[in-house]
Design a protein around this motif. Structure first.
Motif, PDB file in Angstrom:
ATOM      1  N   ASP A  43       0.986  -1.208  -0.012  1.00 37.52           N
ATOM      2  CA  ASP A  43      -0.074  -0.061  -0.012  1.00 37.52           C
ATOM      3  C   ASP A  43       0.880   1.378   0.010  1.00 37.52           C
ATOM      4  OD1 ASP A  43      -2.392  -1.705   1.846  1.00 37.52           O
ATOM      5  OD2 ASP A  43      -2.951  -0.622   0.162  1.00 37.52           O
ATOM      6  N   VAL A  44       0.638   2.285  -0.997  1.00 41.78           N
ATOM      7  CA  VAL A  44       1.298   3.520  -0.944  1.00 41.78           C
ATOM      8  C   VAL A  44       0.220   4.280  -0.930  1.00 41.78           C
ATOM      9  CG1 VAL A  44       2.877   5.052  -2.446  1.00 41.78           C
ATOM     10  CG2 VAL A  44       2.897   2.463  -2.692  1.00 41.78           C
ATOM     11  N   THR A  45       0.549   5.588   0.121  1.00 44.71           N
ATOM     12  CA  THR A  45      -0.483   6.349   0.415  1.00 44.71           C
ATOM     13  C   THR A  45       0.177   7.882   0.245  1.00 44.71           C
ATOM     14  OG1 THR A  45      -1.595   5.201   2.216  1.00 44.71           O
ATOM     15  CG2 THR A  45      -2.033   7.634   1.955  1.00 44.71           C
ATOM     16  N   ALA A  46      -0.524   8.762  -0.761  1.00 43.03           N
ATOM     17  CA  ALA A  46       0.193  10.121  -0.790  1.00 43.03           C
ATOM     18  C   ALA A  46      -0.642  11.068  -0.032  1.00 43.03           C
ATOM     19  CB  ALA A  46      -0.234  10.377  -2.261  1.00 43.03           C
ATOM     20  N   ASN A  73      -4.389   8.246  -3.060  1.00 44.89           N
ATOM     21  CA  ASN A  73      -3.916   9.511  -3.157  1.00 44.89           C
ATOM     22  C   ASN A  73      -4.890  10.312  -2.194  1.00 44.89           C
ATOM     23  OD1 ASN A  73      -3.306  12.030  -3.670  1.00 44.89           O
ATOM     24  ND2 ASN A  73      -3.762  12.109  -5.752  1.00 44.89           N
ATOM     25  N   ALA A  74      -4.506  10.550  -0.764  1.00 47.51           N
ATOM     26  CA  ALA A  74      -5.058  11.141   0.172  1.00 47.51           C
ATOM     27  C   ALA A  74      -4.764  12.529   0.074  1.00 47.51           C
ATOM     28  CB  ALA A  74      -4.979  10.416   1.497  1.00 47.51           C
ATOM     29  N   SER A  77      -3.857  16.855  -4.663  1.00 43.78           N
ATOM     30  CA  SER A  77      -3.248  16.986  -5.888  1.00 43.78           C
ATOM     31  C   SER A  77      -3.111  15.702  -6.678  1.00 43.78           C
ATOM     32  CB  SER A  77      -1.578  17.549  -5.641  1.00 43.78           C
ATOM     33  OG  SER A  77      -0.895  17.499  -6.868  1.00 43.78           O
ATOM     34  N   ASP A  78      -2.930  15.764  -8.003  1.00 43.77           N
ATOM     35  CA  ASP A  78      -2.610  14.404  -8.596  1.00 43.77           C
ATOM     36  C   ASP A  78      -1.195  14.194  -8.328  1.00 43.77           C
ATOM     37  OD1 ASP A  78      -5.116  15.199  -9.726  1.00 43.77           O
ATOM     38  OD2 ASP A  78      -4.447  15.478 -11.650  1.00 43.77           O
ATOM     39  N   HIS A  79      -0.978  12.739  -8.387  1.00 41.90           N
ATOM     40  CA  HIS A  79       0.213  12.292  -8.036  1.00 41.90           C
ATOM     41  C   HIS A  79       0.261  10.789  -8.875  1.00 41.90           C
ATOM     42  CE1 HIS A  79       1.142  14.550  -4.558  1.00 41.90           C
ATOM     43  NE2 HIS A  79       0.057  14.130  -4.276  1.00 41.90           N
ATOM     44  N   ALA A 161      -6.770  13.238  -6.980  1.00 37.92           N
ATOM     45  CA  ALA A 161      -6.905  13.453  -5.492  1.00 37.92           C
ATOM     46  C   ALA A 161      -8.083  12.623  -5.129  1.00 37.92           C
ATOM     47  CB  ALA A 161      -7.093  14.862  -5.101  1.00 37.92           C
ATOM     48  N   GLY A 162      -7.922  11.869  -3.908  1.00 35.95           N
ATOM     49  CA  GLY A 162      -9.307  11.094  -3.573  1.00 35.95           C
ATOM     50  C   GLY A 162      -9.329   9.788  -4.094  1.00 35.95           C
TER      51      GLY A 162
END
Length: 346
Positions: A43-46, A73-74, A77-79, A161-162
């Protein structure tokens, strides 16, 4: 230190803990992947905190083999998550400098890139001058970056985002750097403001099976994106195959991102295509143009590589787009429609 991956029991516990909430298709797909032993999951969380963009990982060490990156993506911004495999020369250079590899990467690659980019994006120097300055700076601080280089190994594509996206790639043993170089509105790359992480892939093999694809997309510098004639609604696992790879004028290779569109207005597609080229002021910055929403995909990989991208397609209008300059001219911007279940699907 967080070692290992989530186990099947852990996935079951996660599903039970969320039983009262609305089902998340990506989470359900991840649990199913684990239960069938098809891949280990990271799991990767921004997030964004204290003016910094950050990645957090559920594990910093995983076995080699097919590995699923579930990217949440928490932030606002876009990532994306681009994986580089660090060469032994980089590891040795960091040790000689008395630095952890991640710090050495930031100081030797990320900082010079930002510092040389600043006068270019401000309009003070030409792109050719920027390139010359950049090559000179990195040749001095990290000569290993040019030879043998740090090959790109895929990773989750642009995710709004989200949103949560899921991409599975084959990881060989080694040390990997995870990076996002989307920019802030002040033209600062996210990697410069903290969005770098490190992942160790061990010699132990996970034994995970290669995912089973429901559709295939092919990428090449000669033909661009070749996609299925029809995309059905519902859960899909799309094999994204890199038939070749190239370095384009913006210094990157091609990749594949899925974007939801509110129309196919040519002006919207032009805005989207222009936004994908980080070299221009305001491009690849903050969020994609209004009327678009990125849902993931895969970052660049070497020729012959395959990434598996899992997504739930709702009826609507979409596009596949590569992060290359002028993607439409390169046949790397392809729009398509997912019909409703009643819309003539066989």
């Amino acid at each position: 230190m967080k070692h290992g991956t989530i186990t099947t029991l852990g996935a079951i516990a996660l599903v039970l803990a969320c039983a009262d909430a609305a089902p998340d298709p990506i989470m359900a797909a991840s649990a199913d992947v684990l239960a069938r032993g098809q891949a280990s999951i990271v799991d990767v969380t921004a997030t964004h905190s204290g003016g910094k963009h950050l990645f957090s990982l559920s594990a910093d060490e995983v076995p080699s083999g097919w590995t699923t990156f579930r990217f949440t993506n928490a932030s606002h911004s876009d990532h994306f998550v681009l994986l580089y495999r660090a060469p032994q020369e980089a590891i040795e250079a960091a040790a000689n400098a008395g630095q952890p590899l991640l710090d050495h990467w930031h100081d030797a690659i990320t900082v010079p890139f930002q510092e040389e980019f600043n006068p270019y994006v401000a309009g003070d120097i030409s792109y050719d001058a920027f390139l010359g300055n950049l090559v000179g700076a990195i040749s001095a601080s990290a000569p290993w970056f040019f030879s043998p280089g740090a090959p790109a190994s895929g990773g989750p594509g642009l995710t709004a985002a989200g949103k949560t996206s899921q991409t599975t790639v084959m990881l060989q043993p080694g040390t990997y750097i995870l990076e996002c170089y989307v920019k802030d509105e002040d033209e600062q790359f996210h990697s410069y403001s903290g969005m770098l992480q490190q992942l160790t892939v061990t010699d132990t093999e996970s034994g995970a099976l290669e995912p089973s694809a429901t559709a295939t997309l092919e990428l090449s510098s000669s033909d661009g994106i070749r996609m299925p004639d029809e995309m059905r609604p519902g859960m899909q696992t799309i094999a994204i195959r890199f038939l070749d790879q190239a370095t384009y004028e913006h210094l990157q290779g091609h990749n594949a991102h899925l974007v939801k569109l509110n129309s196919t207005d040519p002006a919207l597609l032009d805005d989207l295509a222009g936004w994908m080229d980080w070299r221009a002021e305001g491009s690849l910055a903050f969020r994609a143009p209004e009327g678009t929403e990125f849902l993931g995909g895969t970052m660049e990989m070497a020729a012959g590589g395959t990434a598996y991208y899992t997504v739930t397609l709702a009826p609507g209008t979409y596009a596949w787009i590569a992060e290359v300059p002028d993607p439409a001219a390169k046949n790397m911007l392809k729009t398509f429609t997912v019909p409703s279940a009643r819309g003539g699907m066989r």
